[in-house]
Write an enzyme that holds these catalytic residues in place. Sequence first.
Site, short mmCIF file in Angstrom:
data_model
loop_
_atom_site.label_atom_id
_atom_site.label_comp_id
_atom_site.label_asym_id
_atom_site.label_seq_id
_atom_site.Cartn_x
_atom_site.Cartn_y
_atom_site.Cartn_z
N TYR A 40 1.68 1.17 24.13
CA TYR A 40 2.79 1.92 24.73
C TYR A 40 3.69 0.97 25.52
O TYR A 40 4.91 0.97 25.39
CB TYR A 40 2.22 3.03 25.63
CG TYR A 40 3.26 3.90 26.30
CD1 TYR A 40 3.65 5.10 25.72
CD2 TYR A 40 3.84 3.53 27.51
CE1 TYR A 40 4.59 5.92 26.33
CE2 TYR A 40 4.78 4.33 28.13
CZ TYR A 40 5.15 5.52 27.54
OH TYR A 40 6.09 6.33 28.15
N SER A 69 -0.86 15.84 28.58
CA SER A 69 -0.45 15.47 29.94
C SER A 69 -1.33 16.03 31.05
O SER A 69 -0.84 16.52 32.06
CB SER A 69 1.00 15.88 30.20
OG SER A 69 1.85 15.01 29.54
N GLU A 90 1.99 6.96 38.90
CA GLU A 90 1.35 6.54 37.65
C GLU A 90 1.79 5.13 37.25
O GLU A 90 1.00 4.31 36.81
CB GLU A 90 1.67 7.56 36.54
CG GLU A 90 0.90 7.27 35.27
CD GLU A 90 0.56 8.49 34.45
OE1 GLU A 90 0.68 9.63 34.96
OE2 GLU A 90 0.15 8.31 33.30
N SER A 134 -3.00 14.21 32.98
CA SER A 134 -2.86 13.35 34.16
C SER A 134 -1.59 13.70 34.94
O SER A 134 -1.62 13.75 36.18
CB SER A 134 -2.88 11.87 33.78
OG SER A 134 -2.06 11.63 32.68
N SER A 139 -13.75 17.01 41.88
CA SER A 139 -13.25 17.60 40.64
C SER A 139 -14.35 18.43 40.00
O SER A 139 -15.47 17.96 39.81
CB SER A 139 -12.81 16.50 39.66
OG SER A 139 -12.67 17.07 38.37
N THR A 145 11.90 8.73 24.20
CA THR A 145 13.30 8.62 24.59
C THR A 145 13.43 8.60 26.11
O THR A 145 14.44 8.14 26.63
CB THR A 145 14.10 9.82 24.05
OG1 THR A 145 13.32 10.99 24.24
CG2 THR A 145 14.40 9.66 22.57
N ASP A 146 12.41 9.10 26.84
CA ASP A 146 12.59 9.24 28.30
C ASP A 146 12.76 7.90 29.00
O ASP A 146 13.66 7.73 29.83
CB ASP A 146 11.49 10.11 28.95
CG ASP A 146 10.07 9.61 28.76
OD1 ASP A 146 9.84 8.65 27.99
OD2 ASP A 146 9.16 10.19 29.40
N GLY A 203 -3.33 14.36 24.71
CA GLY A 203 -1.88 14.17 24.64
C GLY A 203 -1.13 15.35 25.22
O GLY A 203 0.04 15.57 24.91
N ASP A 225 6.71 13.87 31.37
CA ASP A 225 5.53 14.71 31.58
C ASP A 225 5.54 15.33 32.98
O ASP A 225 5.23 16.51 33.16
CB ASP A 225 4.24 13.88 31.39
CG ASP A 225 4.20 13.19 30.04
OD1 ASP A 225 4.96 13.60 29.14
OD2 ASP A 225 3.42 12.23 29.89
C1 GLA Z 1 3.86 9.66 27.25
C2 GLA Z 1 4.61 9.29 28.53
C3 GLA Z 1 5.95 10.02 28.57
C4 GLA Z 1 6.71 9.80 27.30
C5 GLA Z 1 5.84 10.09 26.09
C6 GLA Z 1 6.55 9.72 24.81
O1 GLA Z 1 3.54 11.02 27.27
O2 GLA Z 1 3.84 9.64 29.65
O3 GLA Z 1 6.70 9.58 29.68
O4 GLA Z 1 7.19 8.50 27.27
O5 GLA Z 1 4.65 9.37 26.12
O6 GLA Z 1 7.65 10.53 24.62
#
Ligand code: GLA
Length: 376
Positions: A218, A120, A154, A122, A61, A29-30, A118, A166
């Site tokens: 995506y 986040s 990004e 990054s 790193s 949705t973002d 998944g 994220d």
């Molecule tokens: C990834 C993207 C986010 C968001 C999600 C789905 O995490 O980085 O910005 O779009 O997918 O909600």
Amino acid sequence: MTTFHELFGHAPTGEWAAPGRVNLIGEHTDYNLGFVLPIALPQTVRARARRRDDGRLRLYSAQGDGRVAELAVADLAPGTVAGWAGYPAAVVWALRQAGHPVGGADLLLDSDVPTGAGLSSSAALECAVASAYNDLYGLGLAAQDLAVVAQQAENRFVGVPCGVMDQMASMCGRAGTALHLDARDLSIRHVPFDLASAGLRLLVIDTRTRHDLADGAYAALRAGCERAAALLDLPALRDVPPSGLDPALGRLPAELRPLVRHVVTENERVRRAVALLDAGDPAGLGPVLTAGHASLRDDYRVSCPETDLAVEAALSAGALGARMTGGGFGGSAIALVAVGAADETAAAVAAAFRRAGYPEPGLVHAIASAGARRVS
Ligand code: GLA
């Protein structure tokens, strides 16, 4: 472990930390400028950093290949830095693109955010570097501004067309709360998310699956949503109200309808979830999560057999609700469980994975934690 001094020959100025996230509800949705509801995790990327005034960016790193990457800030350009070093380089580039005349730095990065799960990692890396630079160069940028810089990094340097969730979760998360974000104007509200006092836990199930082509897929979904909004003559799918869903679907080609249905119903699920949390009823989230999963699986089609199995196994073991979290195509699922049933649910998911011949899933409890901060 190698110290900052051993690597760079002087002491760091300080250390900054930025967390990974799980999203409770509001997926995909973002970038449609709608609503999301993530929490920041206790797992963070930490950046020990010192400013350099010779224009060199030196990066190390603790999870890397043991080498220091050395880059010239003035030469940074999209497509020039591969691998993990591309993320910190991207942030420095994006700050300069946004008109902040920043130079070099020495950065020692360390992380306990699992990569590719998944969660986040990054965005956490970007936000740790953005926070360090903000202080080292006295930029005085607010958390929201840094999140946008990280997203730009990004989108335009790394080349992933992500939304802003994220980075906002990593920059702005707060302990004991979920972050209600309006992705259009970036306004936020910290919504109480106290599972412990409700006798609940949030289980994160890392399916350990990463699907190839995820980035391309995506981007294709995002493009589909933008095409639908254009056909509807709207700035974004956020602008389709629930009551306008059916008429909107009637104006779209068949392949775009499920995308629009997901986005519109998902924004409603965020609204419902926030109302439940505000009313002190986190257990009520369960069915909202499960409905969100069905929508991602059947309409948006970003689930996969492993996340579907994680959700089904958690629900059969008595979870109040469960769904995949994050962009999809593998990664993690979340399950809302009663404290007394948490171990049993985790064991049931692990057993289901064994029976299916899938790799052993990672199982941790998520606790809503603080966003990016200076730690020393
Ligand atoms: C990834 C993207 C986010 C968001 C999600 C789905 O995490 O980085 O910005 O779009 O997918 O909600």
